[in-house]
Enzyme design. Structure first.
Site, PDB file in Angstrom:
ATOM      1  N   PRO A 228      96.202  26.306  75.171  1.00  0.00           N
ATOM      2  CG  PRO A 228      97.628  28.146  75.417  1.00  0.00           C
ATOM      3  CD  PRO A 228      96.092  27.825  75.459  1.00  0.00           C
ATOM      4  CG  ASP A 229     100.749  21.911  75.009  1.00  0.00           C
ATOM      5  OD1 ASP A 229     101.370  22.835  74.721  1.00  0.00           O
ATOM      6  OD2 ASP A 229     100.744  20.767  74.445  1.00  0.00           O
ATOM      7  CG  PHE A 230     102.601  24.033  81.098  1.00  0.00           C
ATOM      8  CD1 PHE A 230     101.855  25.089  80.799  1.00  0.00           C
ATOM      9  CD2 PHE A 230     102.800  23.803  82.244  1.00  0.00           C
ATOM     10  CE1 PHE A 230     101.145  25.702  81.745  1.00  0.00           C
ATOM     11  CE2 PHE A 230     102.560  24.173  83.445  1.00  0.00           C
ATOM     12  CZ  PHE A 230     101.514  25.100  83.325  1.00  0.00           C
ATOM     13  NE  ARG A 231     107.182  20.605  80.422  1.00  0.00           N
ATOM     14  CZ  ARG A 231     106.338  20.435  81.500  1.00  0.00           C
ATOM     15  NH1 ARG A 231     105.176  20.314  81.551  1.00  0.00           N
ATOM     16  NH2 ARG A 231     106.991  20.870  82.676  1.00  0.00           N
TER      17      ARG A 231
ATOM     18  CG  ASN B 185      94.354  19.277  82.117  1.00  0.00           C
ATOM     19  OD1 ASN B 185      95.531  19.281  82.002  1.00  0.00           O
ATOM     20  ND2 ASN B 185      93.578  18.758  80.841  1.00  0.00           N
TER      21      ASN B 185
ATOM     22  CG  ASP C  67      90.928  22.624  81.591  1.00  0.00           C
ATOM     23  OD1 ASP C  67      90.436  21.810  82.405  1.00  0.00           O
ATOM     24  OD2 ASP C  67      91.775  22.156  80.861  1.00  0.00           O
TER      25      ASP C  67
ATOM     26  CG  HIS D 190      99.544  19.234  88.932  1.00  0.00           C
ATOM     27  ND1 HIS D 190     100.133  19.212  87.675  1.00  0.00           N
ATOM     28  CD2 HIS D 190     100.076  18.428  89.516  1.00  0.00           C
ATOM     29  CE1 HIS D 190     100.829  18.287  87.621  1.00  0.00           C
ATOM     30  NE2 HIS D 190     100.861  17.632  88.875  1.00  0.00           N
TER      31      HIS D 190
HETATM   32  P1  CNA Z   1     102.471  19.336  78.664  1.00  0.00           P
HETATM   33  O1  CNA Z   1     103.639  19.169  79.246  1.00  0.00           O
HETATM   34  O2  CNA Z   1     102.332  20.769  78.222  1.00  0.00           O
HETATM   35  O3  CNA Z   1     102.290  18.271  77.705  1.00  0.00           O
HETATM   36  C1  CNA Z   1     101.157  18.104  76.846  1.00  0.00           C
HETATM   37  C2  CNA Z   1     101.433  16.913  76.092  1.00  0.00           C
HETATM   38  O4  CNA Z   1     100.313  16.770  75.264  1.00  0.00           O
HETATM   39  C3  CNA Z   1     102.566  17.097  75.115  1.00  0.00           C
HETATM   40  O5  CNA Z   1     103.059  15.543  74.889  1.00  0.00           O
HETATM   41  C4  CNA Z   1     102.012  17.382  73.832  1.00  0.00           C
HETATM   42  O6  CNA Z   1     102.467  16.578  72.537  1.00  0.00           O
HETATM   43  C5  CNA Z   1     100.514  16.435  73.872  1.00  0.00           C
HETATM   44  N1  CNA Z   1      99.400  17.205  73.197  1.00  0.00           N
HETATM   45  C6  CNA Z   1      99.233  18.323  73.001  1.00  0.00           C
HETATM   46  N2  CNA Z   1      97.910  18.813  72.198  1.00  0.00           N
HETATM   47  C7  CNA Z   1      97.679  17.631  71.840  1.00  0.00           C
HETATM   48  C8  CNA Z   1      96.776  17.066  70.960  1.00  0.00           C
HETATM   49  N3  CNA Z   1      95.570  17.957  70.407  1.00  0.00           N
HETATM   50  N4  CNA Z   1      96.346  15.608  70.879  1.00  0.00           N
HETATM   51  C9  CNA Z   1      97.550  14.815  71.291  1.00  0.00           C
HETATM   52  N5  CNA Z   1      98.182  15.231  72.179  1.00  0.00           N
HETATM   53  C10 CNA Z   1      98.738  16.703  72.335  1.00  0.00           C
HETATM   54  O7  CNA Z   1     101.350  19.057  79.858  1.00  0.00           O
HETATM   55  P2  CNA Z   1     101.103  17.936  80.830  1.00  0.00           P
HETATM   56  O8  CNA Z   1      99.796  17.934  81.228  1.00  0.00           O
HETATM   57  O9  CNA Z   1     101.797  16.881  80.595  1.00  0.00           O
HETATM   58  O10 CNA Z   1     102.074  18.696  82.151  1.00  0.00           O
HETATM   59  C11 CNA Z   1     101.609  18.976  83.293  1.00  0.00           C
HETATM   60  C12 CNA Z   1     101.431  20.455  83.616  1.00  0.00           C
HETATM   61  C13 CNA Z   1     100.684  21.019  82.480  1.00  0.00           C
HETATM   62  C14 CNA Z   1     100.352  20.650  84.775  1.00  0.00           C
HETATM   63  O11 CNA Z   1     100.890  20.986  85.828  1.00  0.00           O
HETATM   64  C15 CNA Z   1      99.077  21.209  84.171  1.00  0.00           C
HETATM   65  O12 CNA Z   1      98.654  21.981  85.325  1.00  0.00           O
HETATM   66  C16 CNA Z   1      99.695  22.117  83.155  1.00  0.00           C
HETATM   67  N6  CNA Z   1      98.705  22.787  82.182  1.00  0.00           N
HETATM   68  C17 CNA Z   1      97.444  22.674  82.576  1.00  0.00           C
HETATM   69  C18 CNA Z   1      96.759  23.068  81.363  1.00  0.00           C
HETATM   70  C19 CNA Z   1      95.052  23.145  81.647  1.00  0.00           C
HETATM   71  O13 CNA Z   1      94.630  23.081  82.535  1.00  0.00           O
HETATM   72  N7  CNA Z   1      94.460  22.837  80.493  1.00  0.00           N
HETATM   73  C20 CNA Z   1      97.084  23.839  80.435  1.00  0.00           C
HETATM   74  C21 CNA Z   1      98.674  24.402  80.485  1.00  0.00           C
HETATM   75  C22 CNA Z   1      99.276  23.634  81.267  1.00  0.00           C
END
Ligand code: CNA
Length: 271
Positions: free
Chosen positions: A13-16, A87, A89, A106
């Site tokens: 999952p993402d954060f937001r 990311n 991951d 990060h």
């Molecule tokens: P965020 O702020 O959670 O934003 C994610 C963005 O991606 C949002 O605009 C969503 O609408 C969009 N989104 C999510 N899923 C999809 C999809 N399937 N298709 C298209 N768009 C999508 O994440 P950011 O990376 O912008 O924020 C930065 C943080 C999140 C960093 O510090 C990371 O370390 C951190 N993070 C990383 C992971 C990971 O490593 N996979 C997971 C969760 C958070």
């Protein structure tokens, strides 16, 4: 430039994102507020929630999706100047993009450091503790070992400075799966020349694409894999893409069929 949205199709999952994002699913950890999981003050009081997350992100639990392999294909074709990712991951590395082409802005779970004596901790020690639900401690001084993931307020890795040389010479900027909310990363999207097309593939219009759009911007809204697939078709790379994914998936079968669900719904003993 990439963010958490490129890994949601891999099951992380993402954060937001409302409802499914990590921040809206951390209630059971009794965090004072969700961002505390990445704050040093809270980490030293209670490192457990962070190490639960670390365990879930154990390399091998998740596999890259087409978006990661598209970026790898760009590299294979000599078209990738650099991949700036937020990311942690490690899926960019798993997809076969060499470290020299990556800026993990990060940080990463790939290495870990003692928070007291600052010695590097061998990966096998760190992961053995995390997988056994123990807080990893330094062999030498017994201080808590933290993976080299950047917490709020910590400096970004030195490689982030590569943006000073990369962005002025780029001739295309792809922005994939990020909310462009975290600085200083978000502002990179403004550092390409004004004549350079910027392509955003994301669920929503974000950052400068929303509040200071440029004439040559392209926005593809919706799922990132769908958007990338469309681009690959337009480029005539479908067959190459499928071949690459087939080869790589044979090399990297999943160690276990895990999703991050166990983090979102921990057992009652943990909650
Ligand atoms: P965020 O702020 O959670 O934003 C994610 C963005 O991606 C949002 O605009 C969503 O609408 C969009 N989104 C999510 N899923 C999809 C999809 N399937 N298709 C298209 N768009 C999508 O994440 P950011 O990376 O912008 O924020 C930065 C943080 C999140 C960093 O510090 C990371 O370390 C951190 N993070 C990383 C992971 C990971 O490593 N996979 C997971 C969760 C958070």
């Amino acid at each position: 430039m990439a963010g958490a949205g490129i890994s949601t199709p891999s099951g992380i999952p993402d954060f937001r994102s409302p409802g499914s994002g990590l921040y809206s699913n951390l209630k059971q950890y009794n965090l004072p507020y969700p961002e505390a999981i990445f704050e040093l003050t809270f980490f030293f009081q209670n490192p457990k929630p962070f190490f639960t997350l670390a365990k879930e992100l154990y390399p091998g639990n998740f596999k890259p999706n087409m978006t990661h392999y598209f970026l790898r294909l760009l590299h294979d074709k000599g078209l990738l100047l650099r991949l700036y990712t937020q990311n942690i991951d490690g899926l960019e590395r798993v997809s076969g993009i060499p470290a020299s082409k990556l800026v993990e802005a990060h940080g990463t779970f790939a290495s870990a450091t003692c928070t007291v004596c600052l010695r590097a901790c061998p990966g096998e020690d760190f992961w053995a503790a995390v997988l056994a639900d123990r807080v990893p401690c330094c062999r030498v001084c017994t201080g808590i070992v933290k993976p080299d993931v950047v917490f709020f307020g910590e400096p970004l890795p030195e490689r982030f400075l590569l943006h000073v040389v990369d962005f002025p010479v780029a001739d295309l900027l792809l922005v994939l799966g990020t909310s462009l909310e975290v600085e200083p990363f978000a502002s990179l999207s403004e550092y390409v020349r004004h004549s350079v097309p910027r392509v955003l593939i994301n669920q929503a219009v974000v950052g400068t694409f929303a509040w200071q759009p440029r004439g040559r911007d392209v926005v593809q809204l919706g799922d990132v894999v769908h958007g990338v697939e469309k681009l690959v078709t337009l480029l005539g790379w479908t067959e190459e893409m499928q071949d690459l994914m087939r080869r790589e998936r044979e090399k990297h079968p999943l160690h276990q069929d895990s999703t991050i669900d166990s983090l979102i719904k921990p057992s009652s003993s943990e909650s």
